[in-house]
Design a protein around this motif. Structure first.
Motif, PDB file in Angstrom:
ATOM      1  N   PRO A 199     -14.286   2.919   0.743  1.00 15.52           N
ATOM      2  CA  PRO A 199     -13.963   4.205   0.641  1.00 15.52           C
ATOM      3  C   PRO A 199     -14.613   5.062   1.770  1.00 15.52           C
ATOM      4  O   PRO A 199     -15.888   4.864   2.107  1.00 15.52           O
ATOM      5  CB  PRO A 199     -14.412   4.547  -0.728  1.00 15.52           C
ATOM      6  CG  PRO A 199     -14.798   3.305  -1.526  1.00 15.52           C
ATOM      7  CD  PRO A 199     -14.937   2.400  -0.340  1.00 15.52           C
ATOM      8  N   MET A 218       0.844  -1.087  -0.026  1.00 11.82           N
ATOM      9  CA  MET A 218      -0.149  -0.300   0.156  1.00 11.82           C
ATOM     10  C   MET A 218       1.071   1.334  -0.230  1.00 11.82           C
ATOM     11  O   MET A 218       1.799   1.571   0.929  1.00 11.82           O
ATOM     12  CB  MET A 218      -0.848   0.142   1.282  1.00 11.82           C
ATOM     13  CG  MET A 218      -1.884   1.006   1.542  1.00 11.82           C
ATOM     14  SD  MET A 218      -2.782   1.048   2.970  1.00 11.82           S
ATOM     15  CE  MET A 218      -3.639  -0.409   2.639  1.00 11.82           C
ATOM     16  N   ASP A 219       0.479   2.204  -0.904  1.00 11.05           N
ATOM     17  CA  ASP A 219       1.309   3.396  -1.022  1.00 11.05           C
ATOM     18  C   ASP A 219       0.950   4.148   0.188  1.00 11.05           C
ATOM     19  O   ASP A 219      -0.045   4.130   0.868  1.00 11.05           O
ATOM     20  CB  ASP A 219       1.427   4.012  -2.416  1.00 11.05           C
ATOM     21  CG  ASP A 219      -0.060   4.781  -2.656  1.00 11.05           C
ATOM     22  OD1 ASP A 219      -0.194   5.823  -1.966  1.00 11.05           O
ATOM     23  OD2 ASP A 219      -0.580   3.991  -3.199  1.00 11.05           O
ATOM     24  N   THR A 227     -11.645  -1.823   3.511  1.00 14.31           N
ATOM     25  CA  THR A 227     -11.527  -1.360   1.898  1.00 14.31           C
ATOM     26  C   THR A 227     -12.562  -0.438   1.573  1.00 14.31           C
ATOM     27  O   THR A 227     -12.717   0.063   0.469  1.00 14.31           O
ATOM     28  CB  THR A 227     -11.584  -2.691   1.050  1.00 14.31           C
ATOM     29  OG1 THR A 227     -12.876  -3.514   1.425  1.00 14.31           O
ATOM     30  CG2 THR A 227     -10.055  -3.486   1.361  1.00 14.31           C
ATOM     31  N   PHE A 252       0.085   7.421   0.520  1.00 18.33           N
ATOM     32  CA  PHE A 252      -1.179   8.226   0.337  1.00 18.33           C
ATOM     33  C   PHE A 252      -2.581   7.417   0.270  1.00 18.33           C
ATOM     34  O   PHE A 252      -3.481   7.915   1.074  1.00 18.33           O
ATOM     35  CB  PHE A 252      -1.345   9.138  -1.085  1.00 18.33           C
ATOM     36  CG  PHE A 252      -2.358  10.172  -0.979  1.00 18.33           C
ATOM     37  CD1 PHE A 252      -2.231  11.247  -0.433  1.00 18.33           C
ATOM     38  CD2 PHE A 252      -3.514   9.743  -1.594  1.00 18.33           C
ATOM     39  CE1 PHE A 252      -3.006  12.263  -0.186  1.00 18.33           C
ATOM     40  CE2 PHE A 252      -4.423  10.875  -1.735  1.00 18.33           C
ATOM     41  CZ  PHE A 252      -4.399  12.102  -1.101  1.00 18.33           C
ATOM     42  N   THR A 253      -2.325   6.073  -0.148  1.00 17.58           N
ATOM     43  CA  THR A 253      -3.577   5.368  -0.082  1.00 17.58           C
ATOM     44  C   THR A 253      -3.970   5.079   1.283  1.00 17.58           C
ATOM     45  O   THR A 253      -4.894   4.882   2.043  1.00 17.58           O
ATOM     46  CB  THR A 253      -3.499   3.978  -0.978  1.00 17.58           C
ATOM     47  OG1 THR A 253      -3.310   4.315  -2.149  1.00 17.58           O
ATOM     48  CG2 THR A 253      -4.386   3.034  -0.759  1.00 17.58           C
ATOM     49  N   ALA A 254      -2.570   4.749   2.260  1.00 16.48           N
ATOM     50  CA  ALA A 254      -3.095   4.392   3.633  1.00 16.48           C
ATOM     51  C   ALA A 254      -3.454   5.678   4.462  1.00 16.48           C
ATOM     52  O   ALA A 254      -4.387   5.604   5.193  1.00 16.48           O
ATOM     53  CB  ALA A 254      -1.582   4.151   4.416  1.00 16.48           C
ATOM     54  N   SER A 297      -5.276   8.304   2.939  1.00 16.27           N
ATOM     55  CA  SER A 297      -6.842   8.639   2.568  1.00 16.27           C
ATOM     56  C   SER A 297      -7.725   7.281   2.965  1.00 16.27           C
ATOM     57  O   SER A 297      -8.920   7.801   2.817  1.00 16.27           O
ATOM     58  CB  SER A 297      -6.608   8.917   0.897  1.00 16.27           C
ATOM     59  OG  SER A 297      -6.129   7.751   0.449  1.00 16.27           O
ATOM     60  N   SER A 298      -7.171   6.357   3.101  1.00 13.01           N
ATOM     61  CA  SER A 298      -8.173   5.305   3.582  1.00 13.01           C
ATOM     62  C   SER A 298      -8.473   4.699   4.981  1.00 13.01           C
ATOM     63  O   SER A 298      -9.547   4.308   5.459  1.00 13.01           O
ATOM     64  CB  SER A 298      -7.921   4.076   2.703  1.00 13.01           C
ATOM     65  OG  SER A 298      -6.520   3.372   3.130  1.00 13.01           O
ATOM     66  N   GLU A 352      -1.662  -0.477   7.232  1.00 10.77           N
ATOM     67  CA  GLU A 352      -1.092  -1.353   6.144  1.00 10.77           C
ATOM     68  C   GLU A 352      -1.177  -2.743   6.280  1.00 10.77           C
ATOM     69  O   GLU A 352      -1.243  -3.672   5.371  1.00 10.77           O
ATOM     70  CB  GLU A 352       0.315  -0.873   5.901  1.00 10.77           C
ATOM     71  CG  GLU A 352       1.232  -1.500   4.849  1.00 10.77           C
ATOM     72  CD  GLU A 352       2.737  -1.268   4.790  1.00 10.77           C
ATOM     73  OE1 GLU A 352       3.240  -1.162   3.629  1.00 10.77           O
ATOM     74  OE2 GLU A 352       3.326  -0.873   5.805  1.00 10.77           O
TER      75      GLU A 352
END
Length: 173
Positions: A155, A1-2, A153, A4-6, A8-9, A109
């Motif tokens: 959003p 997981m990058d 997962t 920003f994904t971590a 933002s989620s 993560e």
């Protein structure tokens, strides 16, 4: 997981499924805290890892909104030096916040949820954690596998956050 994904989620998880967390995952979460930046790189923090069920239940009494600690697989207490100097306490709080966020993102993560709990009863907290007089704990973080795995997962709706245009000012207020 990058990263920003971590960022933002990730969301606060207060209900856990009761499974223990692998020691390797706990070690990784704590390593993320150790690697946090700190004022002047002083690294004035210490961490207390709590995994005993009865201890977690006792710790859930340290604040009005700390009940999630009782159902967690683990909790980490962020311990900082005690200080009566305002600016120093603010630096310690900022440093503790960076540790907290690093741990929470590292956990996310790994598919592990978390939520912070503010200490409302410092005397009880010090007693339950066996703290010496020269340190204090203002924050604990619960960790565990989410009771609802879909939260990992699902959003986060845009409506849950203020629009960036309301928050950003260019050059001046």
């Amino acid at each position: 997981m990058d990263v920003f994904t971590a960022i933002s989620s990730a969301r606060a998880i207060r209900r856990f499924d009761g499974r223990p967390i692998d020691q390797g995952d706990l070690d990784r979460i704590l390593a993320a805290a150790r690697l946090s930046p700190s004022s002047k790189n002083d690294q004035r923090w210490s961490f207390i890892l709590c995994t005993d069920r009865e201890h977690l239940v006792q710790l859930s009494k340290i604040g009005d909104y700390a009940g999630h600690l009782a159902g967690a697989a683990a909790a980490v207490a962020l311990v900082m030096p005690r200080s009566d100097v305002g600016w120093e306490r603010e630096l310690f709080a900022f440093d503790a916040g960076q540790c907290a966020r690093n741990m929470m993102l590292a956990a996310w993560e790994l598919g592990i949820g978390s939520c912070h709990a503010s200490v409302y009863d410092p005397k009880l907290t010090a007693e339950l954690l066996g703290l010496p007089a020269d340190v204090s704990c203002d924050l604990l973080i619960s960790f565990g596998h989410p009771a609802d795995p879909s939260l990992l997962t699902r959003p986060i709706p845009d409506s849950a956050r203020k629009p960036l245009a309301e928050l950003v000012h260019q050059e001046r207020w």
